[in-house]
Design a protein around this motif. Structure first.
Motif, PDB file in Angstrom:
ATOM      1  N   ILE A  44      14.499   1.515  11.575  1.00  0.00           N
ATOM      2  CA  ILE A  44      15.802   1.248  10.971  1.00  0.00           C
ATOM      3  C   ILE A  44      16.410   2.506  10.359  1.00  0.00           C
ATOM      4  N   LEU A  45      15.651   3.180   9.493  1.00  0.00           N
ATOM      5  CA  LEU A  45      16.110   4.402   8.841  1.00  0.00           C
ATOM      6  C   LEU A  45      15.007   5.451   8.901  1.00  0.00           C
ATOM      7  N   PRO A  46      15.359   6.727   9.022  1.00  0.00           N
ATOM      8  CA  PRO A  46      14.321   7.762   9.052  1.00  0.00           C
ATOM      9  C   PRO A  46      13.662   7.939   7.683  1.00  0.00           C
ATOM     10  N   VAL A  47      12.445   8.441   7.713  1.00  0.00           N
ATOM     11  CA  VAL A  47      11.725   8.799   6.485  1.00  0.00           C
ATOM     12  C   VAL A  47      11.656  10.323   6.434  1.00  0.00           C
ATOM     13  N   TYR A  48      12.103  10.879   5.308  1.00  0.00           N
ATOM     14  CA  TYR A  48      12.154  12.323   5.130  1.00  0.00           C
ATOM     15  C   TYR A  48      11.111  12.760   4.107  1.00  0.00           C
ATOM     16  N   PRO A  49      10.785  14.080   4.099  1.00  0.00           N
ATOM     17  CA  PRO A  49       9.830  14.585   3.102  1.00  0.00           C
ATOM     18  C   PRO A  49      10.279  14.231   1.684  1.00  0.00           C
ATOM     19  N   ASN A  50       9.327  14.058   0.813  1.00  0.00           N
ATOM     20  CA  ASN A  50       9.542  13.751  -0.604  1.00  0.00           C
ATOM     21  C   ASN A  50      10.019  12.329  -0.872  1.00  0.00           C
ATOM     22  N   GLU A  51      10.109  11.491   0.161  1.00  0.00           N
ATOM     23  CA  GLU A  51      10.428  10.086  -0.091  1.00  0.00           C
ATOM     24  C   GLU A  51       9.142   9.359  -0.472  1.00  0.00           C
ATOM     25  N   VAL A  70       0.855  -1.190   0.000  1.00  0.00           N
ATOM     26  CA  VAL A  70       0.000   0.000   0.000  1.00  0.00           C
ATOM     27  C   VAL A  70       0.890   1.238   0.000  1.00  0.00           C
ATOM     28  N   PRO A  71       0.751   2.095  -1.028  1.00  0.00           N
ATOM     29  CA  PRO A  71       1.514   3.341  -1.012  1.00  0.00           C
ATOM     30  C   PRO A  71       1.035   4.252   0.117  1.00  0.00           C
ATOM     31  N   ILE A  72       1.959   4.987   0.704  1.00  0.00           N
ATOM     32  CA  ILE A  72       1.640   5.897   1.805  1.00  0.00           C
ATOM     33  C   ILE A  72       1.853   7.333   1.338  1.00  0.00           C
ATOM     34  N   GLN A  73       0.825   8.135   1.537  1.00  0.00           N
ATOM     35  CA  GLN A  73       0.945   9.565   1.241  1.00  0.00           C
ATOM     36  C   GLN A  73       1.427  10.271   2.503  1.00  0.00           C
ATOM     37  N   LEU A  74       2.623  10.829   2.454  1.00  0.00           N
ATOM     38  CA  LEU A  74       3.164  11.548   3.599  1.00  0.00           C
ATOM     39  C   LEU A  74       2.496  12.912   3.703  1.00  0.00           C
ATOM     40  N   ARG A  75       2.168  13.291   4.939  1.00  0.00           N
ATOM     41  CA  ARG A  75       1.490  14.563   5.188  1.00  0.00           C
ATOM     42  C   ARG A  75       2.397  15.491   5.988  1.00  0.00           C
ATOM     43  N   PHE A  76       2.145  16.758   5.910  1.00  0.00           N
ATOM     44  CA  PHE A  76       2.942  17.764   6.615  1.00  0.00           C
ATOM     45  C   PHE A  76       3.039  17.450   8.105  1.00  0.00           C
ATOM     46  N   ASN A  77       1.914  17.061   8.719  1.00  0.00           N
ATOM     47  CA  ASN A  77       1.907  16.835  10.167  1.00  0.00           C
ATOM     48  C   ASN A  77       2.517  15.489  10.581  1.00  0.00           C
ATOM     49  N   ASP A  78       2.989  14.669   9.625  1.00  0.00           N
ATOM     50  CA  ASP A  78       3.674  13.422   9.950  1.00  0.00           C
ATOM     51  C   ASP A  78       5.102  13.673  10.445  1.00  0.00           C
ATOM     52  N   PHE A  79       5.622  14.862  10.181  1.00  0.00           N
ATOM     53  CA  PHE A  79       7.031  15.153  10.446  1.00  0.00           C
ATOM     54  C   PHE A  79       7.213  15.885  11.769  1.00  0.00           C
ATOM     55  N   ASP A  80       8.330  15.590  12.445  1.00  0.00           N
ATOM     56  CA  ASP A  80       8.615  16.232  13.728  1.00  0.00           C
ATOM     57  C   ASP A  80       9.657  17.333  13.559  1.00  0.00           C
ATOM     58  N   ALA A  81      10.100  17.874  14.654  1.00  0.00           N
ATOM     59  CA  ALA A  81      11.038  19.007  14.627  1.00  0.00           C
ATOM     60  C   ALA A  81      12.378  18.641  14.000  1.00  0.00           C
ATOM     61  N   LEU A  82      12.708  17.357  13.957  1.00  0.00           N
ATOM     62  CA  LEU A  82      13.967  16.932  13.350  1.00  0.00           C
ATOM     63  C   LEU A  82      13.845  16.743  11.837  1.00  0.00           C
ATOM     64  N   GLY A  83      12.634  16.926  11.301  1.00  0.00           N
ATOM     65  CA  GLY A  83      12.441  16.868   9.859  1.00  0.00           C
ATOM     66  C   GLY A  83      12.206  15.488   9.289  1.00  0.00           C
ATOM     67  N   HIS A  84      11.969  14.493  10.150  1.00  0.00           N
ATOM     68  CA  HIS A  84      11.640  13.159   9.656  1.00  0.00           C
ATOM     69  C   HIS A  84      10.321  12.698  10.267  1.00  0.00           C
ATOM     70  N   VAL A  85       9.766  11.610   9.735  1.00  0.00           N
ATOM     71  CA  VAL A  85       8.490  11.109  10.231  1.00  0.00           C
ATOM     72  C   VAL A  85       8.629  10.748  11.709  1.00  0.00           C
ATOM     73  N   ASN A  86       7.694  11.237  12.515  1.00  0.00           N
ATOM     74  CA  ASN A  86       7.680  10.951  13.937  1.00  0.00           C
ATOM     75  C   ASN A  86       7.393   9.473  14.167  1.00  0.00           C
ATOM     76  N   ASN A  87       8.077   8.874  15.131  1.00  0.00           N
ATOM     77  CA  ASN A  87       7.932   7.436  15.376  1.00  0.00           C
ATOM     78  C   ASN A  87       6.491   7.009  15.623  1.00  0.00           C
ATOM     79  N   SER A  88       5.691   7.829  16.272  1.00  0.00           N
ATOM     80  CA  SER A  88       4.307   7.442  16.564  1.00  0.00           C
ATOM     81  C   SER A  88       3.451   7.337  15.300  1.00  0.00           C
ATOM     82  N   VAL A  89       3.839   8.006  14.241  1.00  0.00           N
ATOM     83  CA  VAL A  89       3.064   8.021  12.998  1.00  0.00           C
ATOM     84  C   VAL A  89       3.153   6.680  12.260  1.00  0.00           C
TER      85      VAL A  89
END
Length: 146
Positions: A67-74, A10-29
């Motif tokens: 394992i690895l962070p997820v960043y915007p535009n991935e 299933v493809p995942i659409q990343l949203r603005f609010n998925d990201f934390d202050a460090l610029g990667h997807v927050n673990n809880s998401v």
């Protein structure tokens, strides 16, 4: 765990609010990503699944390894597979991957238990569900003796 041949993605659409202050997807998401993977897996694998909200499955245990962070535009997707079926429970293995690089970003192992909300008790996984998961995965070795 042996290398799985995932048949459900299933493809995942990343949203603005998925990201934390460090610029990667927050673990809880990640948990919402895995929930989406579970929901679509069951919709696709067991299309005539009862909409009866009194009988279903619940999460008994969930383990996640980041394992690895997820960043915007991935470009990411969740892959889901049933890896074992017991009498009252089954195990799912999921992973979040970068679709462009095939890098595994995170893995998740979940134990789902049959549950009757009316009696508030566990119940056996129906033969219909077992057959549907075995047929979808193409693996007759999923059922484990209890």
């Amino acid at each position: 765990m042996e290398r799985l041949n995932f048949k459900h993605t299933v493809p995942i659409q990343l949203r603005f609010n998925d990201f934390d202050a460090l610029g990667h997807v927050n673990n809880s998401v990640y948990f919402s990503f895995y929930d989406l993977g579970k929901t679509t897996y069951f919709k696709d694998v067991i299309p005539n699944m009862s909409s009866n909200k009194e009988v279903g499955v619940v999460i008994a245990n969930i383990q996640v390894n980041f394992i690895l962070p997820v960043y915007p535009n991935e470009n990411v997707a969740v892959q889901t597979a049933v890896v074992e079926i017991g009498n009252k429970s089954f195990k799912l293995f999921q992973q979040l991957i970068d679709v462009d690089t095939n890098e595994v970003k995170c893995i998740c192992q979940t134990v789902m238990v049959g549950f009757d909300a009316k009696t508030k008790a566990t119940r056996t996984i129906s033969d219909e569900w077992k057959k549907a998961m075995i047929d979808f995965e193409g693996r007759g070795d999923l059922v484990k003796a209890v």
